[in-house]
Design an enzyme around this catalytic site. Sequence first.
Site, PDB file in Angstrom:
ATOM      1  N   SER A 119      31.588  47.877  46.046  1.00 49.42           N
ATOM      2  CA  SER A 119      30.873  48.621  45.011  1.00 49.42           C
ATOM      3  C   SER A 119      29.416  48.841  45.392  1.00 49.42           C
ATOM      4  CB  SER A 119      30.882  47.826  43.704  1.00 49.42           C
ATOM      5  OG  SER A 119      32.180  47.570  43.297  1.00 49.42           O
ATOM      6  N   HIS A 140      35.766  54.076  47.902  1.00 46.60           N
ATOM      7  CA  HIS A 140      35.469  53.372  46.654  1.00 46.60           C
ATOM      8  C   HIS A 140      36.305  53.940  45.514  1.00 46.60           C
ATOM      9  CE1 HIS A 140      32.176  52.106  43.543  1.00 46.60           C
ATOM     10  NE2 HIS A 140      33.159  51.248  43.608  1.00 46.60           N
ATOM     11  N   GLU A 152      34.846  57.639  45.645  1.00 47.95           N
ATOM     12  CA  GLU A 152      33.571  57.903  46.333  1.00 47.95           C
ATOM     13  C   GLU A 152      33.832  57.625  47.810  1.00 47.95           C
ATOM     14  OE1 GLU A 152      29.305  56.908  44.173  1.00 47.95           O
ATOM     15  OE2 GLU A 152      30.627  55.239  44.495  1.00 47.95           O
ATOM     16  N   ASN A 190      27.469  53.103  40.944  1.00 48.90           N
ATOM     17  CA  ASN A 190      26.888  51.871  40.417  1.00 48.90           C
ATOM     18  C   ASN A 190      25.364  51.906  40.347  1.00 48.90           C
ATOM     19  OD1 ASN A 190      29.135  50.274  39.655  1.00 48.90           O
ATOM     20  ND2 ASN A 190      29.688  50.241  41.813  1.00 48.90           N
TER      21      ASN A 190
HETATM   22  N1  LIG Z   1      36.322  45.444  39.396  1.00 47.62           N
HETATM   23  C1  LIG Z   1      35.972  46.713  39.473  1.00 47.62           C
HETATM   24  O1  LIG Z   1      35.955  47.430  38.464  1.00 47.62           O
HETATM   25  C2  LIG Z   1      35.637  47.327  40.814  1.00 47.62           C
HETATM   26  C3  LIG Z   1      35.560  48.721  40.899  1.00 47.62           C
HETATM   27  C4  LIG Z   1      35.321  49.310  42.151  1.00 47.62           C
HETATM   28  C5  LIG Z   1      35.155  48.501  43.269  1.00 47.62           C
HETATM   29  N2  LIG Z   1      35.222  47.147  43.150  1.00 47.62           N
HETATM   30  C6  LIG Z   1      35.074  46.354  44.378  1.00 47.62           C
HETATM   31  O2  LIG Z   1      36.374  45.989  44.830  1.00 47.62           O
HETATM   32  C7  LIG Z   1      36.304  44.734  45.514  1.00 47.62           C
HETATM   33  C8  LIG Z   1      37.255  43.754  44.855  1.00 47.62           C
HETATM   34  O3  LIG Z   1      36.858  43.584  43.511  1.00 47.62           O
HETATM   35  P1  LIG Z   1      37.873  43.058  42.395  1.00 47.62           P
HETATM   36  O4  LIG Z   1      37.282  43.430  41.090  1.00 47.62           O
HETATM   37  O5  LIG Z   1      39.262  43.468  42.746  1.00 47.62           O
HETATM   38  O6  LIG Z   1      37.688  41.474  42.604  1.00 47.62           O
HETATM   39  P2  LIG Z   1      38.734  40.321  42.228  1.00 47.62           P
HETATM   40  O7  LIG Z   1      37.936  39.085  42.147  1.00 47.62           O
HETATM   41  O8  LIG Z   1      39.588  40.721  41.076  1.00 47.62           O
HETATM   42  O9  LIG Z   1      39.696  40.268  43.519  1.00 47.62           O
HETATM   43  C9  LIG Z   1      39.249  39.951  44.806  1.00 47.62           C
HETATM   44  C10 LIG Z   1      40.410  39.322  45.563  1.00 47.62           C
HETATM   45  O10 LIG Z   1      40.057  39.213  46.941  1.00 47.62           O
HETATM   46  C11 LIG Z   1      40.680  38.045  47.427  1.00 47.62           C
HETATM   47  N3  LIG Z   1      40.045  37.637  48.672  1.00 47.62           N
HETATM   48  C12 LIG Z   1      38.833  37.048  48.867  1.00 47.62           C
HETATM   49  N4  LIG Z   1      38.640  36.816  50.174  1.00 47.62           N
HETATM   50  C13 LIG Z   1      39.727  37.281  50.816  1.00 47.62           C
HETATM   51  C14 LIG Z   1      40.125  37.299  52.186  1.00 47.62           C
HETATM   52  N5  LIG Z   1      39.334  36.806  53.134  1.00 47.62           N
HETATM   53  N6  LIG Z   1      41.322  37.835  52.502  1.00 47.62           N
HETATM   54  C15 LIG Z   1      42.137  38.327  51.526  1.00 47.62           C
HETATM   55  N7  LIG Z   1      41.819  38.325  50.219  1.00 47.62           N
HETATM   56  C16 LIG Z   1      40.629  37.805  49.868  1.00 47.62           C
HETATM   57  C17 LIG Z   1      40.509  37.029  46.297  1.00 47.62           C
HETATM   58  O11 LIG Z   1      41.445  35.973  46.424  1.00 47.62           O
HETATM   59  C18 LIG Z   1      40.748  37.900  45.067  1.00 47.62           C
HETATM   60  O12 LIG Z   1      42.097  37.855  44.634  1.00 47.62           O
HETATM   61  C19 LIG Z   1      34.843  44.293  45.470  1.00 47.62           C
HETATM   62  O13 LIG Z   1      34.220  44.704  46.648  1.00 47.62           O
HETATM   63  C20 LIG Z   1      34.312  45.053  44.259  1.00 47.62           C
HETATM   64  O14 LIG Z   1      32.926  45.267  44.333  1.00 47.62           O
HETATM   65  C21 LIG Z   1      35.474  46.536  41.946  1.00 47.62           C
END
Ligand SMILES: NC(=O)c1ccc[n+]([C@@H]2O[C@H](COP(=O)([O-])OP(=O)(O)OC[C@H]3O[C@@H](n4cnc5c(N)ncnc54)[C@H](O)[C@@H]3O)[C@@H](O)[C@H]2O)c1
Length: 283
Positions: A119, A140, A152, A190
Site C-alpha cells: 500500500s 495494488h 494501481e 493512500n
Molecule cells: N487491507 C487492505 O485493505 C489492503 C489494501 C490494499 C493493499 N494492502 C496491502 O496488501 C498487503 C497485505 O495486507 P493484508 O491486509 O492482506 O494483511 P494481512 O495481515 O491480512 O495478511 C498478510 C499475510 O501475509 C502473511 N505473511 C507474512 N509474511 C509472509 C511470508 N514471508 N511469506 C508468506 N506469507 C507471509 C501473514 O501470515 C498474513 O496472513 C500489505 O502490503 C498491505 O499494505 C492491504
Amino acid sequence: MAIQRVGVIGAGTMGNGIAHVFACSGYGVVLCEVYQRFLDRGLETITKNLDREVAKNKITIADKTAALARIKPVIDRQKLSDCDLVVEAATEKFEIKAELFRDLDRLLQPGVVLASNTSSISITKLAALTKRPDKVIGMHFFNPVPMMKLVEVIRGLATSQETFDTVRELAIKLDKTPVEVNDAPGFVSNRVLMPLLNEAMYAVMEGVATPQAVDEVFKLGMAHPMGPLTLADFIGLDVCLDIMRVMQEGLGDPKYRPCPLLVKMVDAGWLGRKSGRGFYTYP
Ligand SMILES: NC(=O)c1ccc[n+]([C@@H]2O[C@H](COP(=O)([O-])OP(=O)(O)OC[C@H]3O[C@@H](n4cnc5c(N)ncnc54)[C@H](O)[C@@H]3O)[C@@H](O)[C@H]2O)c1
C-alpha cells in the site's frame, strides 16, 4: 512470456482475494503462506466468497469447483519456482518484504515479473534488492479484491515498459481497470485516503464527534458508501498505522503523523474487523 501460473504470497485479507480473482479468471495459483493455519483460513474465506457469488448467480457451482481446484496452497516457498509471475501480498513491513524479494529473486526464473501489492512501501527500494529491478512493479489491488475494479499499477524507477505492459494487460484480463501511477510513498490512493482516515480518528480522539457521527457525516454529506472509521476498521488499523508511518518517514511532513488514538488501539490489539474490535465491535 504467456502467464499461466501465478504465485501469490500471503493469504490474508488481500492475498486470498487476489488468489480468488486469478483462479476465477482461469489462472493456476500457487498460494504461499508461513503457517498452515493461515492457508486454511485464507481458503475458507475464498470458499465463502465463491459461495456468495454462486448465491448471487454470478458464477455456477462448477465455476466455483474449478476455481478452487486451480489454487495450490503451499508453505514451502520453493514450490513457487515454476510460476510465471508472483504477486506479493505479505504483511506491510519493509523487512518482511525485503527478505521475500531477495529470496524470490533467487528462486524464480530470470524473466519472471515480481509484483507487490504494497500500500505504501517504495517499489524502487524493493526492486533494488533484486537482480531484476526492471521486472519489479506495484500491482495494488483494493479490498475486497473480487469486487473492487481498481488496480494501481506502480512504476518503480527501473520498471521496464515491457513489465508495465504485462501487468496492465493482466489487470484487464482479471476484469479490473489499471491506473498508472509513479512510485511515491502511499502512491495516489493512500496518499489521499489515509490522511482523511487519520483526521477522522483525531476528531474522535478530541471528542469532536463519536465514530458513528463521523461516519454519518461522510455517508450522508459526501455520499461515501462507508464512513472513514468503518473503512479504517475494514482495512485493518495496523495496516493504516503502517501506511501512515511509511508516509511520515518517506515524505517527511508532520501532517502525516499517525493519530495517537490509532497508535494506542493497535498497541491494544484492536485492529478493526479482523480482530473483532476497532472503532466498532464485530461478532
Ligand atoms: N487491507 C487492505 O485493505 C489492503 C489494501 C490494499 C493493499 N494492502 C496491502 O496488501 C498487503 C497485505 O495486507 P493484508 O491486509 O492482506 O494483511 P494481512 O495481515 O491480512 O495478511 C498478510 C499475510 O501475509 C502473511 N505473511 C507474512 N509474511 C509472509 C511470508 N514471508 N511469506 C508468506 N506469507 C507471509 C501473514 O501470515 C498474513 O496472513 C500489505 O502490503 C498491505 O499494505 C492491504
